[in-house]
Design a protein around this motif. Sequence first.
Motif, short mmCIF file in Angstrom:
data_model
loop_
_atom_site.label_atom_id
_atom_site.label_comp_id
_atom_site.label_asym_id
_atom_site.label_seq_id
_atom_site.Cartn_x
_atom_site.Cartn_y
_atom_site.Cartn_z
N VAL A 1 45.21 -19.64 -0.28
CA VAL A 1 43.83 -20.31 -1.02
C VAL A 1 44.06 -18.63 -2.06
O VAL A 1 43.25 -18.66 -3.46
CB VAL A 1 42.33 -20.00 -0.66
N LEU A 2 44.12 -17.35 -1.95
CA LEU A 2 43.48 -16.52 -2.80
C LEU A 2 45.03 -16.04 -3.91
O LEU A 2 44.65 -15.28 -4.29
CB LEU A 2 43.51 -14.75 -1.49
N GLU A 3 46.35 -16.58 -3.55
CA GLU A 3 47.26 -16.19 -4.23
C GLU A 3 47.28 -16.84 -5.41
O GLU A 3 47.93 -16.50 -6.36
CB GLU A 3 48.28 -16.40 -3.32
N SER A 4 46.44 -18.46 -4.54
CA SER A 4 46.75 -19.10 -6.06
C SER A 4 45.49 -18.44 -7.23
O SER A 4 46.36 -19.21 -8.30
CB SER A 4 45.85 -20.75 -5.64
N LEU A 5 45.24 -17.68 -7.02
CA LEU A 5 44.17 -17.69 -7.65
C LEU A 5 44.98 -16.34 -8.79
O LEU A 5 44.52 -15.79 -10.28
CB LEU A 5 42.53 -16.71 -7.72
N ASN A 6 45.23 -15.36 -8.47
CA ASN A 6 46.26 -14.02 -9.49
C ASN A 6 45.70 -12.78 -9.99
O ASN A 6 45.77 -13.08 -10.96
CB ASN A 6 47.08 -14.91 -10.56
N CYS A 7 44.88 -13.34 -8.58
CA CYS A 7 43.86 -11.94 -9.82
C CYS A 7 43.31 -11.05 -8.01
O CYS A 7 42.73 -10.01 -7.93
CB CYS A 7 42.10 -12.16 -9.71
N PHE A 8 43.83 -11.46 -6.41
CA PHE A 8 43.93 -10.73 -5.39
C PHE A 8 45.95 -9.88 -5.23
O PHE A 8 46.25 -10.58 -5.04
CB PHE A 8 43.20 -11.51 -4.63
N GLN A 9 45.42 -8.61 -4.87
CA GLN A 9 47.11 -8.18 -4.42
C GLN A 9 46.49 -8.95 -2.82
O GLN A 9 45.54 -8.40 -2.06
CB GLN A 9 47.19 -6.75 -4.36
N VAL A 10 47.22 -9.68 -2.33
CA VAL A 10 46.89 -10.50 -0.63
C VAL A 10 48.59 -9.85 0.36
O VAL A 10 49.43 -9.98 -0.06
CB VAL A 10 47.40 -11.94 -1.06
N VAL A 11 47.91 -9.34 1.54
CA VAL A 11 49.11 -9.24 2.35
C VAL A 11 47.98 -9.69 3.43
O VAL A 11 47.16 -9.65 4.71
CB VAL A 11 49.61 -7.39 3.11
N CYS A 12 49.51 -10.76 4.57
CA CYS A 12 49.25 -10.75 5.26
C CYS A 12 49.98 -10.30 6.74
O CYS A 12 50.80 -10.99 6.69
CB CYS A 12 49.91 -13.01 5.35
#
Length: 153
Positions: free
Chosen positions: A54-65
């Motif tokens: 969900v967060l990656e789909s916005l393209n305004c967050f840098q995400v690490v899982c």
Amino acid sequence: MTNKEVVASDDGVANKWYIIYPQYINTNLSLYKGRRLAKTECVTDPKSTEIKDVLESLNCFQVVCDLNKVYSREVDKELIQNRGYVKYALIRNKQTEEVIVGNKFDDKKKVLEYVAKMIPKLKTRTKVNTQQSGSQQSQQSQSQTNKKNKKKK
């Protein structure tokens, strides 16, 4: 890296990292066990990979899982299905400035609410729900025919 660690982005604006555990938006948990939102806003058994999607789909967050971590309030840490957490930081650049100016993701609670709204709309969730409902319907029809057969005897 801690959740308050500051990282400088490309344009020189510092970003904070925030952490979301799946327990924060799980309807099956109580507030004492870690739920952060109201039950009406939460999702049943979210996974950290779904939050990441969900967060990656916005393209305004840098995400690490990170799937090897466990939430601190979990009692039985070995048998947990919803392991891991998602660490995110807001990227500030010209493309994402509209989202930031709109104050859509000012604080962590707004991000949690958005994630909880979007997880049921994921393709993985809709496929699972249709398969479960189909199997439940077939079980119900079988039980109805069995009842009819018992009455005839």
